[in-house]
Structures are given as structure tokens and as C-alpha cells.
Design an enzyme around this catalytic site. Structure first.
Site, PDB file in Angstrom:
ATOM      1  N   GLU A  55       0.857  -1.186   0.000  1.00  0.00           N
ATOM      2  CA  GLU A  55       0.000   0.000   0.000  1.00  0.00           C
ATOM      3  C   GLU A  55       0.888   1.229   0.000  1.00  0.00           C
ATOM      4  O   GLU A  55       1.969   1.220   0.594  1.00  0.00           O
ATOM      5  CB  GLU A  55      -0.877   0.061   1.260  1.00  0.00           C
ATOM      6  CG  GLU A  55      -2.049  -0.867   1.239  1.00  0.00           C
ATOM      7  CD  GLU A  55      -1.842  -2.065   2.149  1.00  0.00           C
ATOM      8  OE1 GLU A  55      -0.871  -2.043   2.918  1.00  0.00           O
ATOM      9  OE2 GLU A  55      -2.641  -3.012   2.067  1.00  0.00           O
ATOM     10  N   TYR A 108       8.074   2.409  -6.977  1.00  0.00           N
ATOM     11  CA  TYR A 108       7.287   1.203  -7.265  1.00  0.00           C
ATOM     12  C   TYR A 108       6.961   1.101  -8.760  1.00  0.00           C
ATOM     13  O   TYR A 108       6.944   0.008  -9.325  1.00  0.00           O
ATOM     14  CB  TYR A 108       6.006   1.178  -6.424  1.00  0.00           C
ATOM     15  CG  TYR A 108       6.271   1.230  -4.925  1.00  0.00           C
ATOM     16  CD1 TYR A 108       7.342   0.532  -4.361  1.00  0.00           C
ATOM     17  CD2 TYR A 108       5.468   1.985  -4.067  1.00  0.00           C
ATOM     18  CE1 TYR A 108       7.605   0.593  -2.999  1.00  0.00           C
ATOM     19  CE2 TYR A 108       5.721   2.043  -2.702  1.00  0.00           C
ATOM     20  CZ  TYR A 108       6.789   1.344  -2.175  1.00  0.00           C
ATOM     21  OH  TYR A 108       7.047   1.395  -0.834  1.00  0.00           O
TER      22      TYR A 108
HETATM   23  C1  COA Z   1      10.877   6.027  -1.459  1.00  0.00           C
HETATM   24  C2  COA Z   1      12.331   5.818  -1.049  1.00  0.00           C
HETATM   25  C3  COA Z   1      12.407   4.543  -0.185  1.00  0.00           C
HETATM   26  C4  COA Z   1      13.196   5.661  -2.296  1.00  0.00           C
HETATM   27  O1  COA Z   1      14.521   5.302  -1.889  1.00  0.00           O
HETATM   28  P1  COA Z   1      15.795   5.560  -2.830  1.00  0.00           P
HETATM   29  O2  COA Z   1      16.912   4.723  -2.289  1.00  0.00           O
HETATM   30  O3  COA Z   1      16.024   6.999  -2.962  1.00  0.00           O
HETATM   31  O4  COA Z   1      15.281   4.971  -4.214  1.00  0.00           O
HETATM   32  P2  COA Z   1      16.239   4.479  -5.410  1.00  0.00           P
HETATM   33  O5  COA Z   1      17.447   5.326  -5.474  1.00  0.00           O
HETATM   34  O6  COA Z   1      16.447   3.001  -5.300  1.00  0.00           O
HETATM   35  O7  COA Z   1      15.299   4.814  -6.661  1.00  0.00           O
HETATM   36  C5  COA Z   1      15.063   3.889  -7.710  1.00  0.00           C
HETATM   37  C6  COA Z   1      14.172   4.549  -8.726  1.00  0.00           C
HETATM   38  O8  COA Z   1      12.908   4.908  -8.149  1.00  0.00           O
HETATM   39  C7  COA Z   1      12.467   6.190  -8.662  1.00  0.00           C
HETATM   40  N1  COA Z   1      12.552   7.219  -7.594  1.00  0.00           N
HETATM   41  C8  COA Z   1      12.950   7.029  -6.310  1.00  0.00           C
HETATM   42  N2  COA Z   1      12.850   8.197  -5.626  1.00  0.00           N
HETATM   43  C9  COA Z   1      12.367   9.119  -6.500  1.00  0.00           C
HETATM   44  C10 COA Z   1      12.057  10.502  -6.397  1.00  0.00           C
HETATM   45  N3  COA Z   1      12.212  11.178  -5.233  1.00  0.00           N
HETATM   46  N4  COA Z   1      11.583  11.139  -7.488  1.00  0.00           N
HETATM   47  C11 COA Z   1      11.411  10.487  -8.654  1.00  0.00           C
HETATM   48  N5  COA Z   1      11.719   9.177  -8.840  1.00  0.00           N
HETATM   49  C12 COA Z   1      12.176   8.502  -7.765  1.00  0.00           C
HETATM   50  C13 COA Z   1      13.447   6.524  -9.786  1.00  0.00           C
HETATM   51  O9  COA Z   1      12.971   5.882 -10.965  1.00  0.00           O
HETATM   52  C14 COA Z   1      14.714   5.848  -9.269  1.00  0.00           C
HETATM   53  O10 COA Z   1      15.650   5.576 -10.297  1.00  0.00           O
HETATM   54  P3  COA Z   1      16.661   6.776 -10.777  1.00  0.00           P
HETATM   55  O11 COA Z   1      17.248   7.387  -9.518  1.00  0.00           O
HETATM   56  O12 COA Z   1      17.671   6.036 -11.602  1.00  0.00           O
HETATM   57  O13 COA Z   1      15.822   7.755 -11.541  1.00  0.00           O
HETATM   58  C15 COA Z   1      12.873   7.037  -0.248  1.00  0.00           C
HETATM   59  O14 COA Z   1      12.527   8.230  -0.931  1.00  0.00           O
HETATM   60  C16 COA Z   1      12.357   7.118   1.169  1.00  0.00           C
HETATM   61  O15 COA Z   1      12.944   6.545   2.095  1.00  0.00           O
HETATM   62  N6  COA Z   1      11.235   7.852   1.364  1.00  0.00           N
HETATM   63  C17 COA Z   1      10.667   7.994   2.715  1.00  0.00           C
HETATM   64  C18 COA Z   1      10.057   6.688   3.222  1.00  0.00           C
HETATM   65  C19 COA Z   1       8.950   6.216   2.283  1.00  0.00           C
HETATM   66  O16 COA Z   1       8.186   6.999   1.714  1.00  0.00           O
HETATM   67  N7  COA Z   1       8.858   4.875   2.141  1.00  0.00           N
HETATM   68  C20 COA Z   1       7.802   4.256   1.311  1.00  0.00           C
HETATM   69  C21 COA Z   1       6.539   4.106   2.039  1.00  0.00           C
HETATM   70  S1  COA Z   1       6.736   3.042   3.460  1.00  0.00           S
END
Ligand code: COA
Length: 154
Positions: free
Chosen positions: A112, A124
């Protein structure tokens, strides 16, 4: 590109304070007590997979949690420290979760997400999760529907 010395490995009790400190600054990450994390680490029904991402020994930069109900599993949480985001760590964590749950007989991964959580939705989407429904009023503080996403594991 993930940090050069990144290790993705099972979470242990000694990671909990690092995980909690990291999650404390992230609005969409779980803000659980130490005791709740200990309980999750021991969870057998449902079985859970908890992984930590460590950038250097003792430096926790991310985590992911899934609960298993084969043939389904739920990705309950994934989070990465702000200064380590956009380096592929969440992607690596989820791929590692998927490898482990596949070995346990899981073929469908569900999750979710808040419609307003643009970073998580982008992550996702990049991983190939598809929307399959909506849970009205699922989230509190602030109240928001949940989007239900699914990915088939092959
Ligand atoms: C969501 C989250 C876990 C992503 O972690 P991350 O390590 O930065 O993600 P990744 O580097 O593996 O990203 C992989 C791909 O996802 C997409 N992506 C991730 N973050 C993004 C952003 N802020 N904006 C746009 N695309 C994004 C991109 O396609 C990215 O590939 P790219 O960097 O080559 O463009 C991080 O932003 C986070 O911890 N957010 C707060 C907690 C949260 O919302 N968790 C999910 C709900 S529980």
C-alpha cells in the site's frame, strides 16, 4: 549507482537504534519503539524478512520489511536515509527482499502507498508494480486513501 561498500543483509537487534534514528526524520517511515522492532525481528506468524542496508560498518542507510503469507507477501516498509537517496539503495533492498521471498514460495508481492508519496510511487512504478485497487481512508495523520499495488514475481 549504489555506494561502493553497500551491504544488504538481515537486520539484527544491534541495528535497531540506527534504524530508528534514520526513520525518525522520514515522514513516511515507521516510527516504532525499540520493543516493537524487537517483536518484528522475532515474528514467526506471519514470518517476516527484515533487511538492513549498511554503507559502512555500523552505518545504517536503509531498511525494508516484508511479511510472508505464501503465495503472497506484503512489502510493509522501505526507507532510505535522506543523504543516501537516489543511489539505488531502495531498489537493491527490494530486489534482495524479492529474492528471499521467492525462495519461500511467494509469487505475488503487494503493498500500500499514499497517493501523495510521489517518491515511493515513482520507485514502485520503476520496479513494475501495477495498481490493483484503493483502500478508502486507510491512512491516518493525515487521513488518506491507500493505493494497492501488486507485482508478480517470476
Ligand atoms: C521512497 C524511497 C524509499 C526511495 O529510496 P531511494 O533509495 O532513494 O530509491 P532508489 O534510489 O532506489 O530509486 C530507484 C528509482 O525509483 C524512482 N525514484 C525514487 N525516488 C524518486 C524521487 N524522489 N523522485 C522520482 N523518482 C524517484 C526513480 O525511478 C529511481 O531511479 P533513478 O534514480 O535512476 O531515476 C525514499 O525516498 C524514502 O525513504 N522515502 C521515505 C520513506 C517512504 O516513503 N517509504 C515508502 C513508504 S513506506
Amino acid at each position: 549507482m549504489t555506494p561502493p561498500n553497500l551491504r544488504i543483509r538481515p537486520m539484527t537487534s544491534s541495528d535497531i537504534e540506527g534504524v530508528r534514528a534514520m526513520a525518525a526524520v522520514l515522514p513516511h517511515a515507521p516510527h516504532w519503539t525499540h520493543a516493537s522492532w524487537e517483536t518484528l525481528l522475532c515474528s514467526v506468524a506471519p514470518r517476516r524478512v527484515l533487511l538492513s542496508a549498511e554503507a559502512a560498518p555500523g552505518v545504517i542507510t536503509g531498511f525494508a520489511i516484508a511479511s510472508l503469507m505464501p503465495p503472497e507477501a506484503e512489502l510493509e516498509s522501505v526507507a532510505v536515509a535522506p543523504e543516501f537517496q537516489r543511489q539505488g539503495i531502495a531498489l537493491a533492498l527490494i530486489q534482495a527482499i524479492e529474492a528471499e521471498i521467492r525462495a519461500a514460495g511467494v509469487t505475488v508481492l503487494l503493498l500500500e502507498v499514499r497517493p501523495s508519496n510521489a517518491s515511493a510511487r515513482a520507485l514502485y512504478h520503476a520496479l513494475g508494480f501495477a495498481p490493483i485497487g484503493r483502500r478508502p481512508g486507510y491512512y491516518a495523520d493525515p487521513t488518506e486513501d491507500a493505493l494497492l499495488l501488486q507485482r508478480e514475481l517470476h
